[in-house]
Design an enzyme around this catalytic site. Structure first.
Site, PDB file in Angstrom:
ATOM      1  N   ASN A  94     -31.014  29.157 -53.926  1.00 40.09           N
ATOM      2  CA  ASN A  94     -30.786  30.657 -53.618  1.00 40.09           C
ATOM      3  C   ASN A  94     -31.122  31.571 -54.778  1.00 40.09           C
ATOM      4  OD1 ASN A  94     -29.261  28.098 -54.433  1.00 40.09           O
ATOM      5  ND2 ASN A  94     -27.411  29.391 -54.745  1.00 40.09           N
ATOM      6  N   SER A 134     -38.551  30.808 -52.543  1.00 39.89           N
ATOM      7  CA  SER A 134     -37.325  31.503 -52.507  1.00 39.89           C
ATOM      8  C   SER A 134     -38.123  32.946 -52.722  1.00 39.89           C
ATOM      9  CB  SER A 134     -36.443  31.295 -53.806  1.00 39.89           C
ATOM     10  OG  SER A 134     -36.090  29.987 -53.721  1.00 39.89           O
ATOM     11  N   THR A 135     -37.204  33.973 -52.394  1.00 41.15           N
ATOM     12  CA  THR A 135     -37.381  35.292 -52.589  1.00 41.15           C
ATOM     13  C   THR A 135     -37.033  35.714 -54.021  1.00 41.15           C
ATOM     14  OG1 THR A 135     -36.939  35.972 -50.370  1.00 41.15           O
ATOM     15  CG2 THR A 135     -36.898  37.777 -51.663  1.00 41.15           C
ATOM     16  N   LEU A 174     -39.124  34.071 -42.226  1.00 37.11           N
ATOM     17  CA  LEU A 174     -38.171  33.879 -41.064  1.00 37.11           C
ATOM     18  C   LEU A 174     -36.896  34.566 -40.947  1.00 37.11           C
ATOM     19  CD1 LEU A 174     -35.537  32.179 -41.422  1.00 37.11           C
ATOM     20  CD2 LEU A 174     -37.195  30.261 -41.812  1.00 37.11           C
ATOM     21  N   LYS A 227     -42.525  40.621 -50.308  1.00 37.43           N
ATOM     22  CA  LYS A 227     -41.527  39.983 -49.709  1.00 37.43           C
ATOM     23  C   LYS A 227     -40.506  40.715 -49.914  1.00 37.43           C
ATOM     24  CE  LYS A 227     -38.435  37.738 -47.738  1.00 37.43           C
ATOM     25  NZ  LYS A 227     -38.285  37.450 -46.412  1.00 37.43           N
ATOM     26  N   LEU A 228     -40.146  41.430 -51.041  1.00 32.00           N
ATOM     27  CA  LEU A 228     -39.135  42.370 -51.223  1.00 32.00           C
ATOM     28  C   LEU A 228     -39.163  43.628 -50.329  1.00 32.00           C
ATOM     29  CD1 LEU A 228     -38.162  42.714 -55.201  1.00 32.00           C
ATOM     30  CD2 LEU A 228     -36.936  41.335 -53.351  1.00 32.00           C
ATOM     31  N   CYS A 283     -29.826  38.346 -46.921  1.00 33.32           N
ATOM     32  CA  CYS A 283     -31.266  38.912 -47.868  1.00 33.32           C
ATOM     33  C   CYS A 283     -31.251  40.419 -47.853  1.00 33.32           C
ATOM     34  CB  CYS A 283     -32.610  38.489 -46.887  1.00 33.32           C
ATOM     35  SG  CYS A 283     -32.536  36.942 -46.952  1.00 33.32           S
TER      36      CYS A 283
HETATM   37  P1  NAD Z   1     -29.155  28.557 -49.273  1.00 30.67           P
HETATM   38  O1  NAD Z   1     -27.919  29.029 -50.300  1.00 30.67           O
HETATM   39  O2  NAD Z   1     -28.786  28.295 -47.800  1.00 30.67           O
HETATM   40  O3  NAD Z   1     -29.734  27.334 -50.003  1.00 30.67           O
HETATM   41  C1  NAD Z   1     -30.159  27.273 -51.305  1.00 30.67           C
HETATM   42  C2  NAD Z   1     -29.828  25.641 -51.565  1.00 30.67           C
HETATM   43  O4  NAD Z   1     -30.310  25.197 -52.864  1.00 30.67           O
HETATM   44  C3  NAD Z   1     -28.331  25.405 -51.734  1.00 30.67           C
HETATM   45  O5  NAD Z   1     -28.000  24.239 -50.882  1.00 30.67           O
HETATM   46  C4  NAD Z   1     -28.201  24.746 -53.177  1.00 30.67           C
HETATM   47  O6  NAD Z   1     -27.293  23.874 -53.419  1.00 30.67           O
HETATM   48  C5  NAD Z   1     -29.639  24.444 -53.539  1.00 30.67           C
HETATM   49  N1  NAD Z   1     -29.859  24.331 -55.071  1.00 30.67           N
HETATM   50  C6  NAD Z   1     -29.706  25.366 -55.963  1.00 30.67           C
HETATM   51  N2  NAD Z   1     -30.125  25.020 -57.018  1.00 30.67           N
HETATM   52  C7  NAD Z   1     -30.719  23.781 -57.126  1.00 30.67           C
HETATM   53  C8  NAD Z   1     -31.162  22.879 -57.871  1.00 30.67           C
HETATM   54  N3  NAD Z   1     -31.291  22.921 -59.130  1.00 30.67           N
HETATM   55  N4  NAD Z   1     -31.669  21.653 -57.369  1.00 30.67           N
HETATM   56  C9  NAD Z   1     -31.313  21.263 -56.165  1.00 30.67           C
HETATM   57  N5  NAD Z   1     -30.819  22.151 -55.244  1.00 30.67           N
HETATM   58  C10 NAD Z   1     -30.479  23.335 -55.671  1.00 30.67           C
HETATM   59  O7  NAD Z   1     -30.069  29.807 -49.671  1.00 30.67           O
HETATM   60  P2  NAD Z   1     -31.215  30.210 -48.424  1.00 30.67           P
HETATM   61  O8  NAD Z   1     -30.604  30.960 -47.403  1.00 30.67           O
HETATM   62  O9  NAD Z   1     -32.090  28.808 -47.952  1.00 30.67           O
HETATM   63  O10 NAD Z   1     -32.167  30.971 -49.250  1.00 30.67           O
HETATM   64  C11 NAD Z   1     -33.126  30.347 -50.398  1.00 30.67           C
HETATM   65  C12 NAD Z   1     -33.980  31.385 -50.908  1.00 30.67           C
HETATM   66  O11 NAD Z   1     -34.884  31.978 -49.410  1.00 30.67           O
HETATM   67  C13 NAD Z   1     -33.360  32.740 -51.282  1.00 30.67           C
HETATM   68  O12 NAD Z   1     -34.115  33.298 -52.219  1.00 30.67           O
HETATM   69  C14 NAD Z   1     -33.548  33.739 -50.112  1.00 30.67           C
HETATM   70  O13 NAD Z   1     -33.598  34.999 -50.708  1.00 30.67           O
HETATM   71  C15 NAD Z   1     -34.730  33.324 -49.391  1.00 30.67           C
HETATM   72  N6  NAD Z   1     -34.940  33.546 -48.055  1.00 30.67           N
HETATM   73  C16 NAD Z   1     -33.787  33.363 -47.219  1.00 30.67           C
HETATM   74  C17 NAD Z   1     -33.978  33.763 -45.901  1.00 30.67           C
HETATM   75  C18 NAD Z   1     -32.765  33.462 -45.056  1.00 30.67           C
HETATM   76  O14 NAD Z   1     -32.851  33.848 -43.858  1.00 30.67           O
HETATM   77  N7  NAD Z   1     -31.708  32.677 -45.353  1.00 30.67           N
HETATM   78  C19 NAD Z   1     -35.076  34.155 -45.282  1.00 30.67           C
HETATM   79  C20 NAD Z   1     -36.250  34.354 -46.087  1.00 30.67           C
HETATM   80  C21 NAD Z   1     -36.001  34.013 -47.536  1.00 30.67           C
HETATM   81  C1  UDX Z   2     -34.232  38.908 -42.435  1.00 27.99           C
HETATM   82  C2  UDX Z   2     -35.791  39.376 -42.127  1.00 27.99           C
HETATM   83  O1  UDX Z   2     -35.837  39.886 -40.824  1.00 27.99           O
HETATM   84  C3  UDX Z   2     -36.523  38.417 -42.470  1.00 27.99           C
HETATM   85  O2  UDX Z   2     -37.864  38.487 -42.271  1.00 27.99           O
HETATM   86  C4  UDX Z   2     -36.348  37.762 -43.835  1.00 27.99           C
HETATM   87  O3  UDX Z   2     -37.028  36.564 -44.107  1.00 27.99           O
HETATM   88  C5  UDX Z   2     -34.827  37.289 -44.183  1.00 27.99           C
HETATM   89  O4  UDX Z   2     -34.133  38.575 -43.895  1.00 27.99           O
HETATM   90  P1  UDX Z   2     -32.327  38.004 -41.176  1.00 27.99           P
HETATM   91  O5  UDX Z   2     -31.491  38.539 -42.160  1.00 27.99           O
HETATM   92  O6  UDX Z   2     -31.950  36.610 -41.051  1.00 27.99           O
HETATM   93  O7  UDX Z   2     -33.684  38.332 -41.604  1.00 27.99           O
HETATM   94  O8  UDX Z   2     -32.063  38.733 -39.605  1.00 27.99           O
HETATM   95  P2  UDX Z   2     -32.618  39.825 -38.891  1.00 27.99           P
HETATM   96  O9  UDX Z   2     -32.999  39.848 -37.631  1.00 27.99           O
HETATM   97  O10 UDX Z   2     -33.504  40.742 -40.042  1.00 27.99           O
HETATM   98  O11 UDX Z   2     -31.264  41.029 -39.097  1.00 27.99           O
HETATM   99  C6  UDX Z   2     -30.503  41.393 -40.313  1.00 27.99           C
HETATM  100  C7  UDX Z   2     -29.502  42.193 -39.980  1.00 27.99           C
HETATM  101  O12 UDX Z   2     -29.896  43.510 -39.277  1.00 27.99           O
HETATM  102  C8  UDX Z   2     -28.445  41.705 -39.050  1.00 27.99           C
HETATM  103  O13 UDX Z   2     -27.136  42.064 -39.148  1.00 27.99           O
HETATM  104  C9  UDX Z   2     -28.803  42.420 -37.549  1.00 27.99           C
HETATM  105  O14 UDX Z   2     -28.015  42.286 -36.572  1.00 27.99           O
HETATM  106  C10 UDX Z   2     -29.332  43.661 -38.053  1.00 27.99           C
HETATM  107  N1  UDX Z   2     -30.109  44.532 -37.211  1.00 27.99           N
HETATM  108  C11 UDX Z   2     -31.381  43.860 -36.930  1.00 27.99           C
HETATM  109  C12 UDX Z   2     -29.884  45.379 -36.496  1.00 27.99           C
HETATM  110  O15 UDX Z   2     -28.654  45.917 -36.694  1.00 27.99           O
HETATM  111  N2  UDX Z   2     -30.846  46.175 -35.455  1.00 27.99           N
HETATM  112  C13 UDX Z   2     -32.107  45.589 -35.658  1.00 27.99           C
HETATM  113  O16 UDX Z   2     -32.935  46.403 -34.875  1.00 27.99           O
HETATM  114  C14 UDX Z   2     -32.339  44.525 -36.178  1.00 27.99           C
END
Ligand code: NAD
Ligand code: UDX
Length: 475
Positions: A94, A134-135, A174, A227-228, A283
């Site tokens: 995270n 991670s992002t 994703l 990504k950002l 995110c």
């Molecule tokens: P998350 O909080 O669900 O999972 C992260 C996990 O990492 C936790 O379970 C935590 O315990 C573990 N962790 C932290 N430090 C650790 C360490 N030193 N050793 C072992 N485990 C450790 O987070 P997430 O939603 O999976 O997001 C992870 C990254 O991916 C973030 O940078 C996020 O911005 C990015 N990201 C998230 C999404 C999404 O949809 N959630 C999509 C794209 C990118």
């Molecule tokens: C987002 C990005 O889409 C994904 O590419 C990145 O890796 C992680 O962040 P996520 O946050 O899981 O994904 O869902 P997303 O479908 O993007 O929706 C984000 C929020 O925007 C939700 O609350 C959704 O309801 C809202 N949304 C999305 C709208 O209100 N209108 C839309 O048209 C699309």
């Protein structure tokens, strides 16, 4: 360095690490994948025999887990062992917004990135490819690189095993709720790096199911920054359409008609134009805040304030919705029961991080209403954490001080309520049996539909007062 990877370790078994590794495991049965996490409870849930107890809900996930788990996909807390055996280590931990210190409220908190970089530096053996999943703020690979180098230098001095690291950036795009589909059919896979052989090793993994023209390779910094920026652009579209939803309500236009009309212009495109209660999820907000922080850091104040507006509109939309609910219900919701349908930040996920429901529900409770909250996948304990208060027990319910209870069904939530507020776009909320619901509600009965799930004509015909976001004809 091995061109053909045999063992992967993924640090972080969260919403990204779990599904991403499950997809690689399914597509690459020849690779052994160990997903490790310091959170024992989370790992025990990934290993639960009952696949309904996996720590995250994603359509299609449990089918893959049942196929690959304990064959070539393993979940473990033994971070040391699996880092030291791996040819390739993914960092999927995270990266939330920093809560205190320099950059608090904007910068990414990189303490988890730093701690797992140190773990990799300590435990890895020989040549290891380290993949940023991670992002991360642009140029984080530099930080990871210097941490890892300090370990190789230490071991070199001590004439121990020679460690060598190759860093790649491979951000994940994703979206939750469609994670498995997105992983299987990515629009693109982005790999940033400066070592061709390391890039090829990762590319070879994706080539098992992604076509070559969709695999984009860049330098490290462009990959990290892309990504950002992808998230910032997506969030900006949501704020843009949400700002226009308010204008539609003031001018008797309809936001869905407007979105359709502009979206048919190929230069604009039809996706991500759905107005709603504001974007949630872990995110968008944190990544834009991080972008703002980076812009300010480089002295780009105008750029920073441009992106600040995207977040401000998002917060304004949530406040606007609460105000409309209170205003419509005669300026008073104290002591009134309100049925909340949907608490997750979008449909098909149990994730509530930054869900607009948290702010809207908190504000309605503050106004003195008592909420009966139903969500198909979010658990009572999670809502309690998010709202920062326990549910009311039956003796103190209803009261005029406000509070909430958990409902196990739509019917239970709606019964004896004055209003239904739809906050997430779960399929079930498109199919509500309005005729029977109005019969179990108090009069007058309201629907506040922030996701346009309700047929407004039908709702009116059965006797509801209906407000639907961005529908100016109802004003
Ligand atoms: P998350 O909080 O669900 O999972 C992260 C996990 O990492 C936790 O379970 C935590 O315990 C573990 N962790 C932290 N430090 C650790 C360490 N030193 N050793 C072992 N485990 C450790 O987070 P997430 O939603 O999976 O997001 C992870 C990254 O991916 C973030 O940078 C996020 O911005 C990015 N990201 C998230 C999404 C999404 O949809 N959630 C999509 C794209 C990118
Ligand atoms: C987002 C990005 O889409 C994904 O590419 C990145 O890796 C992680 O962040 P996520 O946050 O899981 O994904 O869902 P997303 O479908 O993007 O929706 C984000 C929020 O925007 C939700 O609350 C959704 O309801 C809202 N949304 C999305 C709208 O209100 N209108 C839309 O048209 C699309």
């Amino acid at each position: 360095m091995k061109l053909i990877v045999e063992k992967i370790c993924c640090i972080g078994a969260g919403y990204v690490g779990g599904p991403t590794m499950a997809m690689i495991a399914e597509k690459c049965p020849q690779i052994e994948i160990n997903v490790v996490d310091i959170n024992e409870y989370r790992i025990s849930k990934w290993n639960d025999i009952d696949l309904n107890n996996l720590p995250i809900y994603e359509p299609g996930l449990k089918e893959i887990i049942s196929k690959c788990r304990n064959k070539n996909l393993f979940f473990s807390t033994d971070v040391k062992k699996h880092i030291s055996n791996a040819d390739m280590v993914f960092i999927s931990v995270n990266t939330p917004t920093k809560e205190k210190g320099v950059g608090a409220g904007q910068a990414s908190d990189l303490k988890w990135i730093e701690s797992c970089s140190r773990q990799i530096g300590e435990f890895a053996k020989g040549e290891t490819i380290v993949v940023e999943k991670s992002t991360l703020p642009v140029r984080t690979a530099e930080t990871i690189g210097s941490i890892l180098k300090s370990f190789s230098d230490r071991d070199k001095k001590a004439k121990k095993d020679q460690k060598k690291f190759f860093i790649l950036s491979n951000p994940e795009f994703l979206a939750e709720g469609t994670a498995i589909f997105d992983l299987e059919n990515p629009d693109r896979v982005l790999i940033g790096g400066n070592n061709e052989r390391a890039i090829d090793s990762l590319k070879k993994i994706y080539l098992n199911w992604v076509s070559e023209e969709k695999i984009l390779t860049t330098d490290l910094w462009s990959s990290e920054l892309s990504k950002l920026i992808a998230n910032a652009f997506l969030a900006q579209r949501v704020s843009s359409i949400n700002s226009i939803s308010a204008l539609c309500e003031s001018t008797q236009a309809n936001i869905n008609e407007v979105a359709k009309a502009i979206g048919m212009d190929l230069r604009i495109g039809k996706h991500f134009l759905k107005s709603g209660p504001g974007f949630g999820g872990s995110c968008f907000k944190k990544d834009i805040l991080n972008l703002i922080y980076i812009c300010n850091h480089y002295g780009l104040k105008e750029v920073a304030s441009y992106w600040e507006k995207v977040i401000q509109i998002n917060e304004w939309q949530q406040k606007r919705i609460t105000k409309i609910i209170v205003d419509r219900m005669f300026g008073n919701v104290a002591g009134k029961k309100i049925s909340i349908l949907g608490f997750s930040f979008k449909a098909n996920t149990n994730d509530t991080r930054e869900s607009p429901a948290i702010n809207i529900c908190s504000d309605l409770i503050e106004e003195g209403s008592y909420l009966s909250i139903y969500d198909p996948k979010v658990e009572l304990q999670q809502i309690q954490i998010d709202l920062g208060m326990k549910p009311l027990d039956d003796n103190s319910w209803p009261n005029k001080n406000g509070g909430w209870q958990f409902a196990y069904s739509i019917k239970e939530s709606v019964e004896n309520s004055d209003a239904i507020v739809i906050l997430s776009d779960w399929d079930d909320f498109f199919k509500l049996d309005l005729k029977s619901l109005i019969n179990i509600m108090r009069n007058p009965s309201w629907i506040f539909d922030t996701r346009n799930t309700i047929d407004t004509k039908q709702a009116k015909a059965v006797g509801f007062n209906i407000w639907s976001l961005g529908d100016g004809s109802l004003i």
